[in-house]
Each structure stands twice: as structure tokens, then as C-alpha cells.
Design a protein around this motif. Structure first.
Motif, PDB file in Angstrom:
ATOM      1  N   PHE A 151     120.766 105.062 -28.304  1.00 27.41           N
ATOM      2  CA  PHE A 151     121.080 103.686 -27.948  1.00 27.41           C
ATOM      3  C   PHE A 151     119.979 103.053 -27.109  1.00 27.41           C
ATOM      4  O   PHE A 151     119.536 101.936 -27.389  1.00 27.41           O
ATOM      5  CB  PHE A 151     122.406 103.637 -27.184  1.00 27.41           C
ATOM      6  CG  PHE A 151     122.761 102.274 -26.667  1.00 27.41           C
ATOM      7  CD1 PHE A 151     123.199 101.280 -27.525  1.00 27.41           C
ATOM      8  CD2 PHE A 151     122.642 101.981 -25.314  1.00 27.41           C
ATOM      9  CE1 PHE A 151     123.523 100.018 -27.058  1.00 27.41           C
ATOM     10  CE2 PHE A 151     122.953 100.718 -24.834  1.00 27.41           C
ATOM     11  CZ  PHE A 151     123.393  99.737 -25.708  1.00 27.41           C
TER      12      PHE A 151
ATOM     13  N   TYR B 125     127.858  98.728 -29.911  1.00 26.23           N
ATOM     14  CA  TYR B 125     127.320  99.906 -30.602  1.00 26.23           C
ATOM     15  C   TYR B 125     128.422 100.929 -30.856  1.00 26.23           C
ATOM     16  O   TYR B 125     128.482 101.543 -31.928  1.00 26.23           O
ATOM     17  CB  TYR B 125     126.203 100.525 -29.761  1.00 26.23           C
ATOM     18  CG  TYR B 125     125.656 101.816 -30.323  1.00 26.23           C
ATOM     19  CD1 TYR B 125     124.857 101.815 -31.456  1.00 26.23           C
ATOM     20  CD2 TYR B 125     125.943 103.028 -29.711  1.00 26.23           C
ATOM     21  CE1 TYR B 125     124.351 103.004 -31.977  1.00 26.23           C
ATOM     22  CE2 TYR B 125     125.444 104.223 -30.224  1.00 26.23           C
ATOM     23  CZ  TYR B 125     124.643 104.199 -31.355  1.00 26.23           C
ATOM     24  OH  TYR B 125     124.166 105.382 -31.863  1.00 26.23           O
TER      25      TYR B 125
ATOM     26  N   HIS C 289     130.464  99.647 -33.704  1.00 27.22           N
ATOM     27  CA  HIS C 289     129.690  99.529 -34.946  1.00 27.22           C
ATOM     28  C   HIS C 289     129.307 100.892 -35.517  1.00 27.22           C
ATOM     29  O   HIS C 289     129.333 101.087 -36.736  1.00 27.22           O
ATOM     30  CB  HIS C 289     128.429  98.702 -34.686  1.00 27.22           C
ATOM     31  CG  HIS C 289     127.544  98.576 -35.882  1.00 27.22           C
ATOM     32  ND1 HIS C 289     127.944  97.932 -37.035  1.00 27.22           N
ATOM     33  CD2 HIS C 289     126.273  99.023 -36.113  1.00 27.22           C
ATOM     34  CE1 HIS C 289     126.959  97.970 -37.925  1.00 27.22           C
ATOM     35  NE2 HIS C 289     125.947  98.636 -37.388  1.00 27.22           N
ATOM     36  N   ALA C 290     128.976 101.838 -34.655  1.00 27.52           N
ATOM     37  CA  ALA C 290     128.424 103.110 -35.109  1.00 27.52           C
ATOM     38  C   ALA C 290     129.469 104.197 -35.314  1.00 27.52           C
ATOM     39  O   ALA C 290     129.168 105.227 -35.915  1.00 27.52           O
ATOM     40  CB  ALA C 290     127.356 103.597 -34.118  1.00 27.52           C
TER      41      ALA C 290
ATOM     42  N   VAL D 199     120.154 105.328 -37.061  1.00 25.49           N
ATOM     43  CA  VAL D 199     120.995 106.086 -36.135  1.00 25.49           C
ATOM     44  C   VAL D 199     121.253 107.488 -36.675  1.00 25.49           C
ATOM     45  O   VAL D 199     121.175 108.480 -35.939  1.00 25.49           O
ATOM     46  CB  VAL D 199     122.321 105.333 -35.895  1.00 25.49           C
ATOM     47  CG1 VAL D 199     123.240 106.140 -34.988  1.00 25.49           C
ATOM     48  CG2 VAL D 199     122.059 103.956 -35.285  1.00 25.49           C
TER      49      VAL D 199
ATOM     50  N   VAL E  28     118.161 101.597 -30.402  1.00 25.95           N
ATOM     51  CA  VAL E  28     118.988 100.422 -30.654  1.00 25.95           C
ATOM     52  C   VAL E  28     118.581  99.236 -29.785  1.00 25.95           C
ATOM     53  O   VAL E  28     118.411  98.112 -30.284  1.00 25.95           O
ATOM     54  CB  VAL E  28     120.478 100.754 -30.446  1.00 25.95           C
ATOM     55  CG1 VAL E  28     121.341  99.508 -30.635  1.00 25.95           C
ATOM     56  CG2 VAL E  28     120.918 101.848 -31.408  1.00 25.95           C
TER      57      VAL E  28
ATOM     58  N   LEU F 121     120.851  96.150 -37.581  1.00 25.71           N
ATOM     59  CA  LEU F 121     120.787  97.575 -37.256  1.00 25.71           C
ATOM     60  C   LEU F 121     121.263  98.419 -38.442  1.00 25.71           C
ATOM     61  O   LEU F 121     122.473  98.561 -38.662  1.00 25.71           O
ATOM     62  CB  LEU F 121     121.640  97.895 -36.022  1.00 25.71           C
ATOM     63  CG  LEU F 121     121.685  99.367 -35.597  1.00 25.71           C
ATOM     64  CD1 LEU F 121     120.299  99.856 -35.202  1.00 25.71           C
ATOM     65  CD2 LEU F 121     122.672  99.572 -34.456  1.00 25.71           C
TER      66      LEU F 121
ATOM     67  N   MET G 296     124.243  93.015 -34.354  1.00 25.36           N
ATOM     68  CA  MET G 296     124.011  94.422 -34.676  1.00 25.36           C
ATOM     69  C   MET G 296     124.313  94.714 -36.137  1.00 25.36           C
ATOM     70  O   MET G 296     123.603  95.484 -36.804  1.00 25.36           O
ATOM     71  CB  MET G 296     124.867  95.302 -33.757  1.00 25.36           C
ATOM     72  CG  MET G 296     124.431  96.737 -33.655  1.00 25.36           C
ATOM     73  SD  MET G 296     125.361  97.623 -32.370  1.00 25.36           S
ATOM     74  CE  MET G 296     124.654  96.932 -30.887  1.00 25.36           C
TER      75      MET G 296
END
Length: 264
Positions: A169, A80, A83-84, A155, A173, A150, A146
Motif C-alpha cells: 500500500f 484499498y 477494493h483489494a 497488487v 498504491v 489501480l 482506485m
């Protein structure tokens, strides 16, 4: 598929068959039908004074369950983060984790065991559980999953609403990641449950030994005391918790993906 299913299940069937045979009977060759010594072998294995099956199962379960939980949660958290967020060393961090993934465990085993002795962590669960936090293979699976399920809009919407990063999260998530978490929890649990190499190097105390060590210990017994029926029974006992964990978590593997990111 039917043929492959039968082929996979045949090994389990033969394990049950051999667990119901005596040592002398097993020396006689192949038999396709179970014999009448299953309970006798179970009693002999369970009451063997040289091994402690209940304690070994408890040790293995504690280590495997803790490893599975830590491995899946922190790998998903790391995925995460990469990725985020966008940051300068993001690509380098990803490449470093991938590089660690290709290093065989045997290469670092000597240094790891030496470190455990220096930190006085031998005969402890910690050196077998804590390394599960850093699991590059699980991380790679998580970040790939993800990226596919996602949407960042969820987010960003949570951030606009004032949700903290850990709240986002844990509450948003992770529920979307349930199928991936279940798959990797199963794989991590099975890998830790079947792990013999590292536990054999750091565990010397009888009350700390795991099931794979006990099975190897039983197989290395004196020839006159060697009982193949007991060994097969030990293996059957060892795979039972793995099957139970798979049955409990398998429902998350086949459901959830089709629900979509927003609905999840």
C-alpha cells in the motif's frame, strides 16, 4: 473559460482592494482601484490586542495540516481494503460508510461536543483532528479513483514477490494515487482551515482559537470599534495559506494520471 476565470479572480482582487481601504472609505461605497492603507490595515490587524493572528494562524495550520494528512491516508487505506479484498460484509461496509456520508455535521454536533466535555478534550486540537480519520466523502472519491487507475495485477504481483500488505500500500498504491491524494488533501485542508462551527463549540481558550473564530470575534466587536478594513485584511491573511497549499499541491493534480498504473 476566460470569463469564468476573470469572474473567480475578481473576488480575490476586490478583497485586496478592500483590504487597502480604511473603514470610513469602505462606508463610501465601491472603488475598483487599491488605496494606500494596505500596510496600515495589516499593522492594525497584526497588532490588535484583542486577537492574536500569529497564534491563530498556527492553530489553524496545525489542525488543517494534520486533518488533511490523516483524512487522505486513512481514507485511501480504507478504500484499498474494500477494493483489494473480498469478504462477506464488504457491500454492507460500503453502504454503511455511504450512509454516514449523508448525515449532516450539525445533527451529531451536540452529542460530539458533550462527548468532548466528558472526555475533557475541550480546548484541545484532538477533537478537531482525530475525526478526520473517518472521512466518508474522501473515502468515496478514493475508491472511485482506485477502481479506475489501480490494476489488481500489480497488487497480486507484489504479494507473489513476498511484499507485505502495508508495504504494498505505502510503496506501490500510494504513488499511483498521488493525484487523488493531492486533490483531497487540498479539499480537506481548506475545509478544516475554514471550519468555524465545531471549533467555536470546543475551543474557549484564547491561545487555542483558530482564524475563523478570530475573524468572527473581530466582526462582533462594538460598533464604535468596528473596522471593516481590518476585517478584510484578516480575511486576506486567512486565505493566503490556502493559496500557498494549492500552489504546492496543484502540480500533482494535472500530472500522473497519464503515466499509467504500471509506470506509476
Amino acid at each position: 473559460l476566460i470569463f469564468l476565470s476573470i469572474l473567480c479572480l475578481f473576488s480575490f482582487y476586490m478583497l485586496i482592494v478592500n483590504a487597502s481601504r480604511t473603514n470610513a472609505d469602505l462606508q463610501g461605497g465601491f472603488k475598483a482601484l487599491p488605496q494606500g492603507h494596505f500596510l496600515e490595515n495589516l499593522k492594525n490587524a497584526w497588532n490588535d490586542s484583542s486577537i492574536n493572528i500569529p497564534r491563530g494562524m498556527l492553530n489553524s495550520f496545525i489542525i488543517a495540516a494534520a486533518t488533511a494528512i490523516l483524512s487522505t491516508y486513512f481514507s485511501a487505506l480504507t478504500a484499498y481494503g474494500l477494493h483489494a479484498y473480498n469478504f462477506k460484509l464488504k457491500r454492507l461496509a460500503f453502504l454503511f460508510i455511504m450512509a454516514v456520508m449523508v448525515i449532516p455535521k450539525q445533527v451529531s454536533a451536540a452529542g460530539f461536543v458533550q462527548l468532548c466535555y466528558k472526555l475533557k478534550l475541550t480546548n484541545s486540537y484532538l477533537p478537531l483532528i482525530l475525526p478526520g480519520i473517518a472521512a466518508p466523502v474522501v473515502f468515496f472519491y478514493m475508491i472511485q479513483y482506485m477502481k479506475s487507475v489501480l490494476p489488481m495485477e500489480i497488487v497480486e504481483a507484489a504479494r507473489i514477490d513476498g511484499a507485505g500488505e502495508f508495504y504494498t500500500f505505502n510503496k506501490i498504491v500510494l504513488p499511483i494515487m498521488k493525484p487523488a491524494l493531492a486533490v483531497q488533501a487540498i479539499f480537506s485542508f481548506v475545509a478544516s482551515w475554514n471550519n468555524y462551527f465545531i471549533p467555536a463549540l470546543v475551543l474557549d481558550s484564547a491561545d487555542k482559537k483558530t482564524l475563523p473564530i478570530l475573524i468572527a470575534q473581530l466582526r462582533s466587536a462594538d460598533f464604535l470599534k468596528f473596522d471593516m478594513g481590518k476585517v478584510y485584511m484578516m480575511v486576506a491573511i486567512a486565505i493566503l495559506p490556502v493559496i500557498i497549499v494549492y500552489l504546492l499541491l496543484s502540480k500533482f493534480i494535472v500530472r500522473g494520471v497519464a503515466l499509467g498504473g504500471v509506470k506509476g
